[in-house]
Motif scaffolding. Structure first.
Motif, mmCIF file in Angstrom:
data_model
loop_
_atom_site.group_PDB
_atom_site.id
_atom_site.type_symbol
_atom_site.label_atom_id
_atom_site.label_comp_id
_atom_site.label_asym_id
_atom_site.label_seq_id
_atom_site.Cartn_x
_atom_site.Cartn_y
_atom_site.Cartn_z
ATOM 1 N N ARG A 193 7.466 61.005 -16.478
ATOM 2 C CA ARG A 193 7.185 61.274 -15.068
ATOM 3 C C ARG A 193 5.823 60.705 -14.664
ATOM 4 N NH1 ARG A 193 9.608 64.381 -11.564
ATOM 5 N NH2 ARG A 193 10.867 65.345 -13.210
ATOM 6 N N GLU A 194 4.822 60.879 -15.537
ATOM 7 C CA GLU A 194 3.489 60.343 -15.243
ATOM 8 C C GLU A 194 3.502 58.818 -15.194
ATOM 9 O OE1 GLU A 194 0.636 63.800 -17.207
ATOM 10 O OE2 GLU A 194 1.525 62.249 -18.477
ATOM 11 N N PHE B 145 5.001 53.442 -9.970
ATOM 12 C CA PHE B 145 5.831 53.514 -8.769
ATOM 13 C C PHE B 145 7.280 53.110 -9.070
ATOM 14 C CE2 PHE B 145 1.465 52.532 -7.444
ATOM 15 C CZ PHE B 145 1.197 53.642 -6.655
ATOM 16 N N SER C 126 11.097 54.886 -10.929
ATOM 17 C CA SER C 126 11.766 56.158 -11.184
ATOM 18 C C SER C 126 11.692 56.525 -12.663
ATOM 19 C CB SER C 126 13.237 56.069 -10.765
ATOM 20 O OG SER C 126 13.952 55.216 -11.650
ATOM 21 N N SER D 224 5.011 57.714 -11.908
ATOM 22 C CA SER D 224 4.071 57.855 -10.787
ATOM 23 C C SER D 224 3.037 56.742 -10.788
ATOM 24 C CB SER D 224 3.348 59.208 -10.878
ATOM 25 O OG SER D 224 4.228 60.259 -10.627
ATOM 26 N N ARG D 225 2.548 56.375 -11.956
ATOM 27 C CA ARG D 225 1.531 55.333 -12.045
ATOM 28 C C ARG D 225 2.084 53.951 -11.686
ATOM 29 N NH1 ARG D 225 -3.208 55.488 -15.320
ATOM 30 N NH2 ARG D 225 -3.964 57.607 -15.524
#
Length: 222
Positions: free
Chosen positions: A180-181, A187, A189, A184-185
């Motif tokens: 998940r991290e 961009f 899924s 996010s970093r």
């Protein structure tokens, strides 16, 4: 069978509320034998208490945690040191480990994880928060006689098989970031991260994240 003896723990942190919170989280899993807020009082208190484990903040008034450790390590060979800090900077991790700490965890750690970390260090194990292990492996690889020199390129041909995106995912995986991290970093899924991670392990012929971290450290890619 008698219950195992509780580790005798000394707390070093310059914030009284942090020390109180740590004491509360540790509960009756340990025996807290003292606490200190700065380098001088920590050195004096630990010398008097001779604890099994010192939970040591990295940044302290009058110096840093490493100064406490270096002042007492030779004098108290039976005491083990576990850094507990808000910092996850590579230079902080590596400095305190080189000084003799048996582990380094950040203050985002949960209560049960902290209790387990203290117990493991008391028993002689080493403990790191996941994303910090790569720093230590990297430092070890850099100082190993058989390690490639810092100016040498990575020699594993598997690296050439990775796309640019897979290399990004590989480095974040090796540093201990969650899917998940990473998503996010970068961009992307979580499902895409999982796909890249699977490709990375397959192309490098590795089985798991621990092997990937060692591989990345050896090839100076962290």
């Amino acid at each position: 069978m008698s219950a195992p003896e509780r580790p005798r723990v000394y707390l070093v942190d310059d914030h009284a509320m942090v020390r109180a919170g740590v004491r509360s989280e540790l509960g009756d899993a340990v025996t807290v034998v003292g606490e200190a807020a700065d380098v001088d009082s920590a050195v004096a208190g630990i010398r008097a208490a001779v604890p099994d484990v010192v939970l040591l903040d990295v940044h302290l008034p009058g110096g840093d945690g490493r100064a406490v450790l270096e002042a007492l390590r030779a004098e108290l060979p039976g005491t083990r040191w576990l850094a507990l800090s808000v910092s996850d900077a590579a230079e902080d991790v590596i400095a305190v480990i080189r000084a003799g700490a048996r582990g380094y965890v950040t203050k985002t750690i949960s209560g049960p994880e902290l209790r387990a970390a203290v117990q493991r260090v008391a028993e002689g194990d080493v403990v790191f928060s996941p994303r910090l292990a790569g720093f230590v492996l990297d430092a070890f690889a850099a100082t190993s006689p058989s390690a490639p020199r810092s100016e040498d390129p990575a020699t594993d041909p598997g690296l050439d098989l990775l796309s640019a995106r897979e290399r990004e995912v590989m480095q974040l995986l090796a540093r201990g970031y969650t899917y998940r991290e990473i998503g996010s970093r970068l961009f992307i899924s979580v499902k895409t991260v999982e796909s890249h991670a699977s490709n990375v392990l397959r192309k490098l012929q590795l089985s798991n994240r621990n092997e990937l971290t060692r591989w990345a450290a050896t090839n100076r890619l962290l």
